[in-house]
Design an enzyme around this catalytic site. Structure first.
Site, PDB file in Angstrom:
ATOM      1  N   ASN A  72       0.875  -1.167   0.000  1.00 23.92           N
ATOM      2  CA  ASN A  72       0.000   0.000   0.000  1.00 23.92           C
ATOM      3  C   ASN A  72       0.914   1.220   0.000  1.00 23.92           C
ATOM      4  O   ASN A  72       1.535   1.531   1.018  1.00 23.92           O
ATOM      5  CB  ASN A  72      -0.887  -0.026   1.248  1.00 23.92           C
ATOM      6  CG  ASN A  72      -1.723   1.235   1.380  1.00 23.92           C
ATOM      7  OD1 ASN A  72      -1.643   2.140   0.533  1.00 23.92           O
ATOM      8  ND2 ASN A  72      -2.510   1.323   2.425  1.00 23.92           N
ATOM      9  N   VAL A  73       0.991   1.891  -1.142  1.00 25.11           N
ATOM     10  CA  VAL A  73       1.978   2.975  -1.272  1.00 25.11           C
ATOM     11  C   VAL A  73       1.646   4.209  -0.428  1.00 25.11           C
ATOM     12  O   VAL A  73       2.476   5.101  -0.294  1.00 25.11           O
ATOM     13  CB  VAL A  73       2.189   3.402  -2.749  1.00 25.11           C
ATOM     14  CG1 VAL A  73       2.890   2.318  -3.535  1.00 25.11           C
ATOM     15  CG2 VAL A  73       0.886   3.819  -3.407  1.00 25.11           C
TER      16      VAL A  73
ATOM     17  N   SER B 206      -1.823  13.546 -14.649  1.00 28.46           N
ATOM     18  CA  SER B 206      -3.109  13.409 -15.353  1.00 28.46           C
ATOM     19  C   SER B 206      -3.465  14.724 -16.028  1.00 28.46           C
ATOM     20  O   SER B 206      -3.052  15.804 -15.580  1.00 28.46           O
ATOM     21  CB  SER B 206      -4.200  13.071 -14.338  1.00 28.46           C
ATOM     22  OG  SER B 206      -5.481  13.233 -14.922  1.00 28.46           O
TER      23      SER B 206
ATOM     24  N   ASN C  48       2.902   4.853 -10.419  1.00 29.83           N
ATOM     25  CA  ASN C  48       1.667   4.805 -11.213  1.00 29.83           C
ATOM     26  C   ASN C  48       0.407   4.652 -10.367  1.00 29.83           C
ATOM     27  O   ASN C  48      -0.677   5.022 -10.813  1.00 29.83           O
ATOM     28  CB  ASN C  48       1.787   3.636 -12.208  1.00 29.83           C
ATOM     29  CG  ASN C  48       0.454   3.271 -12.817  1.00 29.83           C
ATOM     30  OD1 ASN C  48      -0.032   3.943 -13.732  1.00 29.83           O
ATOM     31  ND2 ASN C  48      -0.174   2.203 -12.303  1.00 29.83           N
TER      32      ASN C  48
ATOM     33  N   LYS D  47      -2.552  15.572  -8.607  1.00 29.43           N
ATOM     34  CA  LYS D  47      -1.845  15.374  -9.883  1.00 29.43           C
ATOM     35  C   LYS D  47      -1.048  16.619 -10.296  1.00 29.43           C
ATOM     36  O   LYS D  47      -0.032  16.494 -10.990  1.00 29.43           O
ATOM     37  CB  LYS D  47      -2.840  14.972 -10.976  1.00 29.43           C
ATOM     38  CG  LYS D  47      -3.480  13.588 -10.755  1.00 29.43           C
ATOM     39  CD  LYS D  47      -2.450  12.476 -10.738  1.00 29.43           C
ATOM     40  CE  LYS D  47      -3.074  11.092 -10.817  1.00 29.43           C
ATOM     41  NZ  LYS D  47      -2.070  10.013 -10.758  1.00 29.43           N
TER      42      LYS D  47
ATOM     43  N   TYR E  89      -8.211  15.111  -6.657  1.00 28.11           N
ATOM     44  CA  TYR E  89      -7.384  14.436  -7.674  1.00 28.11           C
ATOM     45  C   TYR E  89      -6.557  15.462  -8.465  1.00 28.11           C
ATOM     46  O   TYR E  89      -5.367  15.266  -8.707  1.00 28.11           O
ATOM     47  CB  TYR E  89      -8.327  13.650  -8.579  1.00 28.11           C
ATOM     48  CG  TYR E  89      -7.675  12.756  -9.610  1.00 28.11           C
ATOM     49  CD1 TYR E  89      -7.086  11.548  -9.247  1.00 28.11           C
ATOM     50  CD2 TYR E  89      -7.696  13.088 -10.964  1.00 28.11           C
ATOM     51  CE1 TYR E  89      -6.526  10.704 -10.209  1.00 28.11           C
ATOM     52  CE2 TYR E  89      -7.153  12.255 -11.923  1.00 28.11           C
ATOM     53  CZ  TYR E  89      -6.561  11.064 -11.546  1.00 28.11           C
ATOM     54  OH  TYR E  89      -6.013  10.234 -12.495  1.00 28.11           O
TER      55      TYR E  89
ATOM     56  N   ILE F 207      -8.091   7.411 -20.761  1.00 28.79           N
ATOM     57  CA  ILE F 207      -7.556   6.095 -21.107  1.00 28.79           C
ATOM     58  C   ILE F 207      -8.562   5.031 -20.665  1.00 28.79           C
ATOM     59  O   ILE F 207      -9.138   5.123 -19.563  1.00 28.79           O
ATOM     60  CB  ILE F 207      -6.191   5.857 -20.407  1.00 28.79           C
ATOM     61  CG1 ILE F 207      -5.239   7.048 -20.621  1.00 28.79           C
ATOM     62  CG2 ILE F 207      -5.574   4.544 -20.881  1.00 28.79           C
ATOM     63  CD1 ILE F 207      -4.819   7.331 -22.052  1.00 28.79           C
TER      64      ILE F 207
ATOM     65  N   ALA G 234      -5.614  18.435  -7.506  1.00 30.54           N
ATOM     66  CA  ALA G 234      -4.567  18.999  -6.634  1.00 30.54           C
ATOM     67  C   ALA G 234      -3.416  18.016  -6.499  1.00 30.54           C
ATOM     68  O   ALA G 234      -2.242  18.398  -6.582  1.00 30.54           O
ATOM     69  CB  ALA G 234      -5.153  19.333  -5.266  1.00 30.54           C
TER      70      ALA G 234
HETATM   71  N1  LIG Z   1      -7.414   5.882 -16.840  1.00 31.62           N
HETATM   72  C1  LIG Z   1      -7.257   7.172 -17.123  1.00 31.62           C
HETATM   73  O1  LIG Z   1      -7.977   7.747 -17.950  1.00 31.62           O
HETATM   74  C2  LIG Z   1      -6.195   7.981 -16.427  1.00 31.62           C
HETATM   75  C3  LIG Z   1      -6.027   9.308 -16.832  1.00 31.62           C
HETATM   76  C4  LIG Z   1      -5.051  10.070 -16.236  1.00 31.62           C
HETATM   77  C5  LIG Z   1      -4.251   9.533 -15.242  1.00 31.62           C
HETATM   78  N2  LIG Z   1      -4.434   8.249 -14.847  1.00 31.62           N
HETATM   79  C6  LIG Z   1      -3.559   7.727 -13.798  1.00 31.62           C
HETATM   80  O2  LIG Z   1      -2.917   6.554 -14.251  1.00 31.62           O
HETATM   81  C7  LIG Z   1      -2.634   5.709 -13.131  1.00 31.62           C
HETATM   82  C8  LIG Z   1      -3.209   4.328 -13.389  1.00 31.62           C
HETATM   83  O3  LIG Z   1      -4.616   4.446 -13.564  1.00 31.62           O
HETATM   84  P1  LIG Z   1      -5.533   3.304 -14.188  1.00 31.62           P
HETATM   85  O4  LIG Z   1      -6.482   3.957 -15.093  1.00 31.62           O
HETATM   86  O5  LIG Z   1      -4.709   2.194 -14.671  1.00 31.62           O
HETATM   87  O6  LIG Z   1      -6.340   2.894 -12.871  1.00 31.62           O
HETATM   88  P2  LIG Z   1      -6.824   1.473 -12.312  1.00 31.62           P
HETATM   89  O7  LIG Z   1      -7.819   1.790 -11.261  1.00 31.62           O
HETATM   90  O8  LIG Z   1      -7.203   0.580 -13.422  1.00 31.62           O
HETATM   91  O9  LIG Z   1      -5.484   0.889 -11.632  1.00 31.62           O
HETATM   92  C9  LIG Z   1      -4.908   1.475 -10.519  1.00 31.62           C
HETATM   93  C10 LIG Z   1      -4.082   0.438  -9.776  1.00 31.62           C
HETATM   94  O10 LIG Z   1      -3.516   1.075  -8.612  1.00 31.62           O
HETATM   95  C11 LIG Z   1      -3.687   0.216  -7.505  1.00 31.62           C
HETATM   96  N3  LIG Z   1      -3.711   0.975  -6.250  1.00 31.62           N
HETATM   97  C12 LIG Z   1      -4.716   1.761  -5.798  1.00 31.62           C
HETATM   98  N4  LIG Z   1      -4.409   2.228  -4.568  1.00 31.62           N
HETATM   99  C13 LIG Z   1      -3.179   1.722  -4.255  1.00 31.62           C
HETATM  100  C14 LIG Z   1      -2.344   1.836  -3.124  1.00 31.62           C
HETATM  101  N5  LIG Z   1      -2.711   2.545  -2.046  1.00 31.62           N
HETATM  102  N6  LIG Z   1      -1.162   1.187  -3.130  1.00 31.62           N
HETATM  103  C15 LIG Z   1      -0.798   0.439  -4.203  1.00 31.62           C
HETATM  104  N7  LIG Z   1      -1.557   0.277  -5.299  1.00 31.62           N
HETATM  105  C16 LIG Z   1      -2.736   0.928  -5.322  1.00 31.62           C
HETATM  106  C17 LIG Z   1      -5.016  -0.486  -7.769  1.00 31.62           C
HETATM  107  O11 LIG Z   1      -5.150  -1.682  -7.008  1.00 31.62           O
HETATM  108  C18 LIG Z   1      -4.935  -0.732  -9.273  1.00 31.62           C
HETATM  109  O12 LIG Z   1      -4.290  -1.949  -9.557  1.00 31.62           O
HETATM  110  C19 LIG Z   1      -3.232   6.406 -11.913  1.00 31.62           C
HETATM  111  O13 LIG Z   1      -2.252   7.167 -11.268  1.00 31.62           O
HETATM  112  C20 LIG Z   1      -4.270   7.324 -12.524  1.00 31.62           C
HETATM  113  O14 LIG Z   1      -4.556   8.413 -11.699  1.00 31.62           O
HETATM  114  C21 LIG Z   1      -5.399   7.449 -15.421  1.00 31.62           C
END
Ligand SMILES: NC(=O)c1ccc[n+]([C@@H]2O[C@H](COP(=O)([O-])OP(=O)(O)OC[C@H]3O[C@@H](n4cnc5c(N)ncnc54)[C@H](O)[C@@H]3O)[C@@H](O)[C@H]2O)c1
Length: 247
Positions: free
Chosen positions: A63-64, A142, A90, A158, A154, A187, A156
């Site tokens: 848990n980061v 993001s 990530n 990012k 979110y 995405i 703030a």
């Molecule tokens: N999907 C999008 O459109 C989008 C857009 C901009 C930014 N992002 C960013 O990209 C990154 C990945 O997003 P995604 O779309 O793959 O999301 P997702 O929800 O599919 O995956 C996120 C992963 O992070 C893990 N996670 C959550 N809390 C955690 C914690 N406390 N410790 C460790 N792991 C944890 C989850 O279990 C999951 O496997 C994130 O930082 C998100 O904010 C996503």
């Protein structure tokens, strides 16, 4: 030979979505990867699919947003591999609400997972990276860092990621360490599945590419920033948004 052969990488939030595709891409590039996620069951499933041999991708529960846990897991990685060359921050969550209705829990949980976590992970690697005079850090920001309705927490966090990235780039550039950010637009992952269809359509209309992005399209930019192909790129935030973000 892949461009990341003999490199040790850590990827957080690796169980699914963008994180899983980053692990896959760095694996193809030749790296050995410690894949971290809070959801161990899902992470183990993903890791097994990516590296059946179990020789180059390792699943570690973490848990980061918990500093003690981060320190313990990174200590284990150093013990096993002796070094970390690449860190991809990530892991992320959303807890959307209009600001006037946002709870303190929604605020803190998003800041903790998306921003405070990077303080913990970066502090766990930067002293060693400075000593070895090599390091690549890629932080996932993001398009919401430019501000987005219902995402004060979110946005703030990012935007904070970009400030942190630029500062770490300035502080550590002389030690052959690069610190860059990637700002994905819309995405197609679990995170965006819950967005109402009409809002998604509006976002696509504002995206010159006319579609959502794939996690692989983010992973390829992370791969570039994790390799020596980007040796003179430092302190940047690269948008991967199909043209949605042109500040
Ligand atoms: N999907 C999008 O459109 C989008 C857009 C901009 C930014 N992002 C960013 O990209 C990154 C990945 O997003 P995604 O779309 O793959 O999301 P997702 O929800 O599919 O995956 C996120 C992963 O992070 C893990 N996670 C959550 N809390 C955690 C914690 N406390 N410790 C460790 N792991 C944890 C989850 O279990 C999951 O496997 C994130 O930082 C998100 O904010 C996503």
């Amino acid at each position: 030979m892949g461009k990341l052969v003999n490199k040790i990488a850590v990827v957080t939030g690796a169980a699914q979505g963008i994180g899983a595709r980053i692990v896959e891409r760095l694996f193809v590039d030749g790296a050995t990867i410690a894949a971290l996620d809070v959801n161990l069951e899902k992470l183990q499933e993903t890791v097994l699919q990516l590296d059946r041999s179990g020789e180059r991708v390792f699943a570690l529960q973490c848990n980061v947003s918990d500093r003690e846990e981060v320190n313990a897991v990174f200590a284990k990685i150093y013990e096993r591999f002796g070094k970390i060359d690449i860190l991809v921050n990530n892991a992320g969550i959303t807890r959307d609400a209009f600001f006037h209705k946002m709870t303190l829990e929604q605020w803190h949980s998003v800041i903790n997972v998306n921003l405070n976590s990077m303080f913990y992970t970066c502090q766990a690697v930067i002293p060693n990276m400075r000593q070895q005079e090599y390091g690549k850090i890629v932080n996932i920001s993001s398009s919401s860092s430019w501000g987005n309705m219902g995402q004060a927490n979110y946005s703030a966090a990012k935007a904070g990621v970009i400030g942190l990235t630029r500062t770490l780039a300035k502080e550590n550039g002389s030690k052959n360490i690069t610190v860059n950010a990637v700002a994905p637009g819309h995405i197609d992952t679990e995170m965006t599945k819950t967005i109402p269809e009409n809002i998604k359509m509006m976002a696509i209309m504002l995206t010159p590419a006319g579609r959502m992005g794939n996690p692989e399209e983010v992973a390829s930019v992370v791969s570039f920033l994790s390799s020596d192909d980007s040796s003179y790129v430092n302190g940047e935030c690269i948008s991967v948004s199909g043209g949605y973000l042109m500040p």
